[in-house]
Motif scaffolding. Structure first.
Motif, mmCIF file in Angstrom:
data_model
loop_
_atom_site.group_PDB
_atom_site.id
_atom_site.type_symbol
_atom_site.label_atom_id
_atom_site.label_comp_id
_atom_site.label_asym_id
_atom_site.label_seq_id
_atom_site.Cartn_x
_atom_site.Cartn_y
_atom_site.Cartn_z
ATOM 1 N N LEU A 14 0.837 -1.198 0.000
ATOM 2 C CA LEU A 14 0.000 0.000 0.000
ATOM 3 C C LEU A 14 0.869 1.244 0.000
ATOM 4 O O LEU A 14 1.928 1.253 0.631
ATOM 5 C CB LEU A 14 -0.886 0.036 1.245
ATOM 6 N N THR A 16 1.102 5.793 0.047
ATOM 7 C CA THR A 16 0.521 7.115 0.279
ATOM 8 C C THR A 16 1.591 8.145 -0.029
ATOM 9 O O THR A 16 2.770 7.822 -0.122
ATOM 10 C CB THR A 16 0.002 7.274 1.726
ATOM 11 N N ARG A 37 -4.586 0.249 7.706
ATOM 12 C CA ARG A 37 -5.223 -0.361 6.533
ATOM 13 C C ARG A 37 -4.445 -1.596 6.083
ATOM 14 O O ARG A 37 -5.042 -2.616 5.723
ATOM 15 C CB ARG A 37 -5.303 0.676 5.417
ATOM 16 N N GLU A 41 -6.719 -4.814 6.337
ATOM 17 C CA GLU A 41 -7.175 -5.433 5.094
ATOM 18 C C GLU A 41 -6.333 -6.651 4.718
ATOM 19 O O GLU A 41 -6.512 -7.199 3.638
ATOM 20 C CB GLU A 41 -7.155 -4.395 3.959
ATOM 21 N N ASP A 86 -5.797 -4.554 -7.495
ATOM 22 C CA ASP A 86 -6.148 -3.138 -7.597
ATOM 23 C C ASP A 86 -5.860 -2.437 -6.278
ATOM 24 O O ASP A 86 -6.121 -2.981 -5.206
ATOM 25 C CB ASP A 86 -7.628 -2.967 -7.942
ATOM 26 N N GLY A 87 -5.314 -1.230 -6.377
ATOM 27 C CA GLY A 87 -5.048 -0.431 -5.186
ATOM 28 C C GLY A 87 -3.683 -0.650 -4.576
ATOM 29 O O GLY A 87 -3.315 0.059 -3.646
ATOM 30 N N LEU A 88 -2.928 -1.628 -5.088
ATOM 31 C CA LEU A 88 -1.588 -1.877 -4.560
ATOM 32 C C LEU A 88 -0.549 -1.241 -5.468
ATOM 33 O O LEU A 88 -0.802 -0.999 -6.646
ATOM 34 C CB LEU A 88 -1.336 -3.378 -4.417
ATOM 35 N N SER A 89 0.607 -0.970 -4.913
ATOM 36 C CA SER A 89 1.692 -0.311 -5.643
ATOM 37 C C SER A 89 2.965 -1.137 -5.555
ATOM 38 O O SER A 89 3.113 -1.979 -4.674
ATOM 39 C CB SER A 89 1.965 1.073 -5.048
#
Length: 154
Positions: A14, A16, A37, A41, A86-89
């Motif tokens: 994740l 930011t 998170r 998650e 999706d949503g991961l880097s």
């Protein structure tokens, strides 16, 4: 302080974008919620073929220096062909020279204390200058009370 040559490594997890000024205020900080998170998650289980023996927090894409914006990716080492949900880097920690700080930790504020030592160290004239490419925190699950911070140098 000893200089280490490290091979490159790919981390997925994740991400930011934040600043140290933002993080100084618990009401605006993004790092705490990012970790909440990550654990809440169960992101580790979403990373197939990840090395789950350790966790990384990679600081990269610095806008300037430690006072500017930067990205933080919390995750695990993966192979380069690792598919991501999706949503991961994904980020590559480059092969380069690093200085390492180590400490015994009992709470998250102990890691903040390590960062304060690092900022103080580099605020003085040094033989080494930060490169601001990718710095990282390393947590080996076999030693849960230990933390390392690796700072990339020129």
């Amino acid at each position: 302080m000893q200089v280490y040559e490290r091979a490159g490594l790919i981390i997925a997890g994740l991400a930011t974008r934040t600043t140290n000024q933002t993080e100084a205020d618990p009401r605006t900080g993004l790092i705490g919620p990012l970790y909440q998170r990550f654990f809440g998650e169960n992101i580790s289980q979403q990373l197939t073929n990840a090395d789950l023996t350790s966790r990384y927090g990679v600081y990269t894409n610095y806008a300037s220096d430690h006072q500017g914006e930067y990205d933080l990716i919390v995750g695990h080492a993966v192979s380069s062909d690792q598919p991501l949900a999706d949503g991961l880097s994904r980020v590559t920690i480059p092969a380069q020279r690093y200085l390492r700080w180590q400490a015994t930790i009992t709470q998250p504020s102990d890691v903040i204390g390590m960062w304060m030592q690092i900022w103080e160290y580099f605020s003085q004239p040094q033989l080494h200058q930060r490169s601001y490419t990718a710095d990282f925190e390393y947590y080996d699950f076999a030693q849960p009370d230990q933390a390392e911070i690796w700072i990339a140098i020129q």
